[in-house]
Each structure stands twice: as structure tokens, then as C-alpha cells.
Design an enzyme around this catalytic site. Structure first.
Site, short mmCIF file in Angstrom:
data_model
loop_
_atom_site.label_atom_id
_atom_site.label_comp_id
_atom_site.label_asym_id
_atom_site.label_seq_id
_atom_site.Cartn_x
_atom_site.Cartn_y
_atom_site.Cartn_z
N ASN A 7 49.28 -13.80 -55.41
CA ASN A 7 48.62 -13.20 -56.57
C ASN A 7 47.58 -12.22 -56.02
OD1 ASN A 7 47.23 -12.55 -58.87
ND2 ASN A 7 46.99 -14.65 -59.58
N ARG A 91 52.94 -12.31 -58.47
CA ARG A 91 52.53 -12.21 -59.87
C ARG A 91 52.29 -10.73 -60.17
NH1 ARG A 91 46.89 -13.24 -62.80
NH2 ARG A 91 47.72 -13.09 -64.89
N HIS A 180 50.14 -14.01 -70.17
CA HIS A 180 50.23 -15.44 -69.82
C HIS A 180 51.68 -15.93 -69.92
CE1 HIS A 180 45.85 -15.96 -71.45
NE2 HIS A 180 45.82 -15.81 -70.13
N ARG A 241 35.90 -12.14 -74.34
CA ARG A 241 36.64 -11.10 -75.08
C ARG A 241 36.58 -11.39 -76.58
NH1 ARG A 241 42.10 -11.60 -71.65
NH2 ARG A 241 40.91 -12.61 -70.00
N GLU A 385 51.19 -21.93 -62.82
CA GLU A 385 51.78 -20.60 -62.77
C GLU A 385 52.40 -20.30 -61.40
OE1 GLU A 385 49.54 -17.62 -65.45
OE2 GLU A 385 48.11 -19.20 -65.07
#
Ligand code: AMP
Length: 400
Positions: A7, A91, A180, A241, A385
Site C-alpha cells: 500500500n 492497493r 473502500h 469529512r 483489506e
């Protein structure tokens, strides 16, 4: 067989090396503050070796080189040769309309990743740098891109289009992509294994509640709608956010402060959400602590988050024509029993009943928290993940 998962962010590079036969992590690490002063290297592996020390990483190449040297270090004997690594899974945040599944990185696929830069200017260039450095330093090992947006490519057009002039879609790719996806795909697959419902008809809602949060409506294993949009700003309010707001607020704030649009962007991404409301923190543990001390704005932030979650889930129940299973995952979904309980309380009208004691005691493990009488099965499923990227890498290369 060993699979390496990378990643690569703008200033960090995380990696996990899996022994794929038993799906166990045999080494993992993090190169932090690449290209910045005081870079740091963390690593641990199955030999028991733990490294946490300052190292100079001037570039991503330095970081990958350090990772390779550490994996090959004869004392720890994690691997003896790079040939033991069957593939590297990367990723990649944005696959735009070009990637609906994991894809081996060739010149053409790398060019397509570049075409997605306008939608993910911070992440995609860094992700691609990781691919290119690995290509150079690990020649001959297949590199696969696994896209956060890919799972959502099955959405129908009525779900992914915005009510804007069509040319913005045609000329600039303005549409819902969702994020996601690797996490939603992972828990959706696991839920399908755990549930009693028929595959094609299974109506599932996955709730990835973390620092960034998103929801996905999944029918028969395929995503039909998701709450994040062109960017990861849309949907529920998050740590920092704002989530979905009246779009006219953007120009209202810009005019109010005399700020540039990019400053409004910063406010919406970094100063909003539960942190903006509470003035306390983006971390739900801090919010609960403040709320228990009587902080009304922390209480409001928690109430807003759960209310918005119930509304989004309600809209997906409508989109799916009902719901069989709901999954909670990620930092909040796996650990915050109060948020889970509050959201499930808001869905009681469905006949959804959870075992309150079981919910309270569930943290970061796979558990079905609904009772046998419940009309909807509710699961907590820890997301993984990295393992999902490893699995998808192996599948797309046909290595099993
Ligand atoms: P993630 O982005 O999935 O790593 O989730 C990170 C977020 O999970 C943190 O910012 C916290 O808000 C939340 N979190 C982690 N552990 C807990 C916990 N034990 N209780 C409540 N929230 C938690």
C-alpha cells in the site's frame, strides 16, 4: 506460495508478506515520512524480529529497497530469494471506469491508472509509484493492481449518475465511483458464506465505519449502490469529512470567507465531520469519553452519525427491496458497540433484534450479533483489506 501486498501512499509505504497456503502474515512493515525529515521504519516478522527505528527514506525506491533487504536478511530467514514471492498485489485507490476487477499491471493498465489521476490526485500517483518501483527492483514478479473502486463497477447507471449536465459525465467522468471496495467485497463475500440466504437473492448492506465511512447495497454478491461518490467525501459524515451536504453550501462558504474553492475543499475534508461538530476529536473513543463528561457537542456528533447511518441504510433497504443481512466492519464498526446498538435501535421497525450483551462484548471478532428471532441477520466481520488484496491477486493470475 508467498504473496506480497503493498500500500504505497504519498509519504508512506506499508507491506505485508503472506504465506498464502495458510493465509498467515509472515512479515509486515511500514516506511513512514518518505521524502521528509525523520523518516521511520517499522517491521516485524515470524522470526520474532521487531524493528522500529529512524531510517532515511529519500524516495519510494529507498523504502522498497529497505523492505527487500529486510525480508532477505539471512539472520531472520523470512525468504531466501525474491523468487519465492509469486506476485505483488498493490492497493490502487481509483480505477475510474477502466477497472472492474483486479488487473495485472502492464503499460496499458498503468496508462489507465494515470487517466484516473484527476479523480484521485493524492493517492493514484503514489500508488503507481509503488508499482513502478517494485517492477524495477523485483523484475519478473507479476504486479497486480487491486482497485478500491472496482467492486462498485456493477452499479446500474441510475445509481452512479449525478443530476448534472450529461457532458460532465461524458467529457470528465463525473459520476459515482465509490471507495473502500476491497473491504466491502471482503466482508460481503464472508457474509455470503455465513448467511443462510440464497446467493442470487441475498440482500446485504455492508457498513464500513472507520475514519472514513461508507455503505454498500449488495444484491446477490454484486454492488448496486454505495454512499461515497466521485470522491470519498460523499455519504455519511466522517471523522473529519462532512459527507453529503447541500451543494450550494460550497459557494456560500467560499463567498463568506472570501476563500478559494480549494480552501472549502480543505474545510470539508479536514475540519468537518464529527471533529468539526464536536470540536473534540475525530476519534470515536474521544467522543464517547467527552459525551460521558456531559459534552453536548460530542453527544450531538454521535447522534448525527448514527442518524445518518440509519437513513442511508433505510435508503438501501428501499433500493434492495428489503434486507436479509447487515454487516458492520472497520474501526468503529468492529469496536464501537454503542454506535452499533444505536444504529440497530433505529432499525427495530424491521423486526431487527440484536443480543445486547453479545453486542456489548464484541470487539474486533467475527460474531453474529442478531438473535434467532431477528428478521435481519446482523454480523460484525473484521475487515482485512491486505488479505483481500492477496486473494484477488492470486485469483486474477490464476495461481490456484
Ligand atoms: P479505521 O479507519 O478503520 O482504522 O478506523 C479508525 C477509527 O475507528 C478511529 O478513528 C476510531 O474512531 C474508531 N475506533 C477504533 N477503536 C475503537 C474503539 N475501541 N471504540 C470506538 N471507536 C474505535
Amino acid at each position: 506460495m508467498k504473496i506480497l501486498v503493498i500500500n504505497s501512499g504519498s509519504s508512506s509505504l506499508k507491506y505485508q508478506l503472506f504465506d498464502y497456503d495458510n493465509k498467515k502474515v509472515i512479515a509486515k512493515g511500514l516506511c513512514e515520512r518518505i521524502g521528509i525529515a525523520d523518516s521511520n521504519f517499522k517491521h516485524e516478522d515470524a522470526s520474532g524480529r521487531v524493528i522500529n527505528e529512524g531510517r532515511s527514506f529519500e524516495s519510494h525506491s529507498d523504502a522498497v529497497r529497505t523492505m527487500i533487504d529486510t525480508l532477505l536478511d539471512p539472520e531472520a530467514a523470512v525468504i531466501e530469494s525474491l523468487d519465492e514471492i509469486a506476485a505483488v498485489g498493490h492497493r490502487i485507490v481509483h480505477g475510474g471506469p477502466y477497472f472492474s476487477k483486479p488487473t495485472e499491471m502492464t503499460q496499458a493498465s498503468k496508462d489507465a491508472v494515470r487517466k484516473c489521476y484527476p479523480w484521485s490526485p493524492l493517492h493514484n500517483p503514489a500508488n503507481l509509484t509503488g508499482v513502478e518501483v517494485c517492477e524495477k527492483l523485483m523484475p519478473g514478479i507479476p504486479q497486480v493492481g487491486v482497485f478500491d473502486t472496482a467492486f462498485h463497477q456493477t452499479m446500474p447507471s441510475e445509481a452512479y449518475m449525478y443530476g448534472l449536465p450529461y457532458r460532465y459525465y461524458e467529457d470528465h467522468g463525473v459520476r459515482r465511483y465509490g471507495f473502500h471496495g476491497t473491504s466491502h467485497a471482503f466482508v460481503a463475500r464472508r457474509a455470503a458464506e455465513l448467511t443462510q440466504c440464497e446467493g442470487e437473492q441475498h440482500r446485504l448492506i455492508t457498513c464500513h465505519l472507520g475514519n472514513g465511512s461508507s455503505f454498500t447495497a449488495v444484491k446477490g454478491g454484486k454492488c448496486i449502490d454505495t454512499s461515497m461518490g466521485l470522491t470519498p467525501l460523499e455519504g455519511i459524515m466522517m471523522g473529519t469529512r462532512c459527507g453529503s451536504i447541500d451543494p450550494a453550501i460550497v459557494s456560500f462558504i467560499a463567498k463568506l470567507d472570501g476563500d478559494e474553492a480549494k480552501d472549502v475543499d480543505y474545510i470539508m475534508n479536514h475540519e468537518s465531520g464529527v471533529r468539526g461538530i464536536s470540536g473534540v476529536s475525530s476519534d470515536f473513543r474521544d467522543l464517547h469519553a467527552a459525551a460521558s463528561q456531559g459534552n453536548d457537542r460530542a453527544k450531538l456528533a454521535l447522534r448525527m452519525f448514527c442518524y445518518q447511518a440509519v437513513k442511508i441504510i433505510g435508503s438501501y433497504i428501499a433500493a434492495l427491496g428489503g434486507v436479509d443481512s447487515i454487516v458492520f466492519t472497520a474501526g468503529i464498526g468492529e469496536n464501537d458497540d454503542v454506535v452499533r446498538q444505536t444504529i440497530c435501535d433505529g432499525l427495530r421497525y424491521l423486526g431487527l433484534i440484536i443480543d445486547e450483551e453479545l453486542n456489548r462484548s464484541t470487539r474486533g471478532k467475527e460474531v453474529k450479533i442478531s438473535t434467532d428471532e431477528s428478521s435481519v441477520e446482523v454480523f460484525v466481520i473484521p475487515t482485512n483489506e491486505e488479505l483481500s488484496i492477496a486473494i484477488q491477486t492470486v485469483e486474477v493470475l490464476g495461481l490456484v
